[in-house]
Motif scaffolding. Structure first.
Motif, short mmCIF file in Angstrom:
data_model
loop_
_atom_site.label_atom_id
_atom_site.label_comp_id
_atom_site.label_asym_id
_atom_site.label_seq_id
_atom_site.Cartn_x
_atom_site.Cartn_y
_atom_site.Cartn_z
N ASN A 100 0.70 -1.24 0.13
CA ASN A 100 -0.04 0.12 0.00
C ASN A 100 0.88 1.36 -0.01
O ASN A 100 0.81 2.41 -0.96
CB ASN A 100 -1.01 0.00 1.23
CG ASN A 100 -1.96 1.15 1.16
OD1 ASN A 100 -2.46 1.60 0.21
ND2 ASN A 100 -2.06 1.79 2.33
N ARG A 101 1.82 1.42 0.87
CA ARG A 101 2.67 2.37 0.84
C ARG A 101 3.45 2.74 -0.52
O ARG A 101 3.75 3.79 -0.61
CB ARG A 101 3.45 2.62 2.19
CG ARG A 101 2.87 2.62 3.34
CD ARG A 101 3.98 2.80 4.66
NE ARG A 101 4.79 3.95 4.44
CZ ARG A 101 4.75 4.88 5.12
NH1 ARG A 101 4.08 4.74 6.42
NH2 ARG A 101 5.76 5.80 5.11
N THR A 102 4.08 1.63 -0.87
CA THR A 102 4.95 1.84 -2.07
C THR A 102 4.26 1.92 -3.23
O THR A 102 4.85 2.74 -4.25
CB THR A 102 5.77 0.68 -1.92
OG1 THR A 102 6.60 0.32 -0.85
CG2 THR A 102 6.97 0.52 -3.03
N ILE A 103 3.27 1.17 -3.57
CA ILE A 103 2.78 1.19 -4.75
C ILE A 103 1.20 2.17 -4.95
O ILE A 103 1.09 2.77 -5.78
CB ILE A 103 2.46 -0.34 -5.29
CG1 ILE A 103 3.90 -0.97 -5.46
CG2 ILE A 103 1.62 -0.30 -6.77
CD1 ILE A 103 3.69 -2.37 -5.55
N ILE A 104 0.30 1.45 -4.21
CA ILE A 104 -1.22 2.02 -4.24
C ILE A 104 -1.26 3.62 -3.81
O ILE A 104 -1.67 4.54 -4.47
CB ILE A 104 -1.96 1.18 -3.26
CG1 ILE A 104 -1.99 -0.27 -3.82
CG2 ILE A 104 -3.42 1.51 -3.27
CD1 ILE A 104 -2.40 -1.25 -3.18
N PHE A 105 -0.74 3.83 -2.60
CA PHE A 105 -0.83 5.20 -1.95
C PHE A 105 -0.24 6.24 -3.09
O PHE A 105 -0.86 7.23 -3.30
CB PHE A 105 -0.15 5.36 -0.76
CG PHE A 105 -0.43 6.80 -0.22
CD1 PHE A 105 -1.39 7.37 0.20
CD2 PHE A 105 0.82 7.72 -0.06
CE1 PHE A 105 -1.62 8.70 0.84
CE2 PHE A 105 0.71 8.89 0.45
CZ PHE A 105 -0.41 9.39 0.92
N PRO A 106 1.07 6.02 -3.59
CA PRO A 106 1.59 7.11 -4.42
C PRO A 106 0.78 7.32 -5.72
O PRO A 106 0.86 8.46 -6.34
CB PRO A 106 3.01 6.48 -4.52
CG PRO A 106 3.34 5.71 -3.51
CD PRO A 106 2.03 5.08 -3.35
N LYS A 166 -2.29 13.09 -5.37
CA LYS A 166 -2.22 14.05 -6.19
C LYS A 166 -1.07 14.96 -5.98
O LYS A 166 -0.93 15.84 -4.92
CB LYS A 166 -3.31 15.13 -6.20
CG LYS A 166 -4.61 14.43 -6.45
CD LYS A 166 -5.34 14.26 -7.75
CE LYS A 166 -6.57 13.92 -7.88
NZ LYS A 166 -6.60 12.42 -7.86
N THR A 167 0.15 14.50 -6.47
CA THR A 167 1.42 15.19 -5.96
C THR A 167 2.32 16.13 -7.14
O THR A 167 3.62 16.13 -6.94
CB THR A 167 2.36 14.38 -5.25
OG1 THR A 167 2.79 13.12 -6.20
CG2 THR A 167 2.02 13.55 -4.01
N ALA A 168 1.63 16.46 -8.02
CA ALA A 168 2.14 17.00 -9.26
C ALA A 168 2.61 18.34 -8.71
O ALA A 168 1.98 19.03 -7.94
CB ALA A 168 1.23 17.20 -10.20
N HIS A 169 3.84 18.69 -9.06
CA HIS A 169 4.60 19.94 -8.74
C HIS A 169 4.77 20.22 -7.42
O HIS A 169 5.10 21.17 -6.86
CB HIS A 169 3.54 21.21 -9.26
CG HIS A 169 3.37 20.82 -10.68
ND1 HIS A 169 4.18 20.93 -11.69
CD2 HIS A 169 2.07 20.88 -11.38
CE1 HIS A 169 3.65 20.82 -12.92
NE2 HIS A 169 2.51 20.77 -12.65
N LYS A 170 4.82 18.84 -6.49
CA LYS A 170 5.49 19.37 -4.99
C LYS A 170 6.72 18.73 -4.97
O LYS A 170 7.00 17.87 -5.63
CB LYS A 170 4.15 18.13 -4.35
CG LYS A 170 2.91 19.16 -4.00
CD LYS A 170 2.13 18.46 -3.08
CE LYS A 170 0.72 18.92 -2.85
NZ LYS A 170 -0.26 18.01 -1.87
N LYS A 171 7.30 19.50 -4.18
CA LYS A 171 8.88 19.07 -4.04
C LYS A 171 9.14 18.52 -2.42
O LYS A 171 8.44 18.98 -1.70
CB LYS A 171 9.75 20.43 -4.36
CG LYS A 171 9.55 20.90 -5.62
CD LYS A 171 10.38 21.93 -5.79
CE LYS A 171 10.39 22.56 -7.14
NZ LYS A 171 11.21 23.56 -7.61
N MET A 172 10.06 17.58 -2.56
CA MET A 172 10.45 17.05 -1.12
C MET A 172 11.95 17.24 -1.27
O MET A 172 12.75 17.05 -1.89
CB MET A 172 10.07 15.60 -1.20
CG MET A 172 10.42 15.08 0.10
SD MET A 172 10.08 13.33 0.08
CE MET A 172 8.34 13.43 0.02
#
Length: 94
Positions: free
Chosen positions: A38-44, A48-54
């Motif tokens: 779930n954490r590695t495949i499904i959740f990402p 909606k993380t377009a244009h977000k930086k980490m």
């Protein structure tokens, strides 16, 4: 970032085929694997993380944590965990 946990725990679960391990440890390892699928495949894929930086430091620290955490837990489940299967029927009974 969580891919090492998923891959390492799958490796430890694969290693259980060679020896006799208890059912509860295998069940807990499967729960771990489902959680990290779930954490590695499904959740990402669902966020909606377009244009977000980490920051790169967070990525490397999470990757490093998972490189240490998964082998420690996998080794514990295979070598030291000695759960009785009665825990499935009455988990709070001593």
């Amino acid at each position: 970032m969580e891919l090492p946990s998923l891959a390492i725990m799958c490796y430890f679960l694969y290693r259980t085929n060679n020896e006799n391990y208890n059912t509860v440890s295998i069940f807990l390892m499967c729960c771990w694997i489902l959680h990290y699928i779930n954490r590695t495949i499904i959740f990402p894929l669902r966020t909606k993380t377009a244009h977000k930086k980490m920051p790169v430091s967070i990525v490397f620290s999470a990757f490093g944590f998972n490189l240490v955490n998964a082998p420690l837990n996998g080794y514990f489940f295979l070598k030291f965990a000695n759960y009785q299967t009665a825990i499935f029927s009455s988990p709070f009974k001593q």
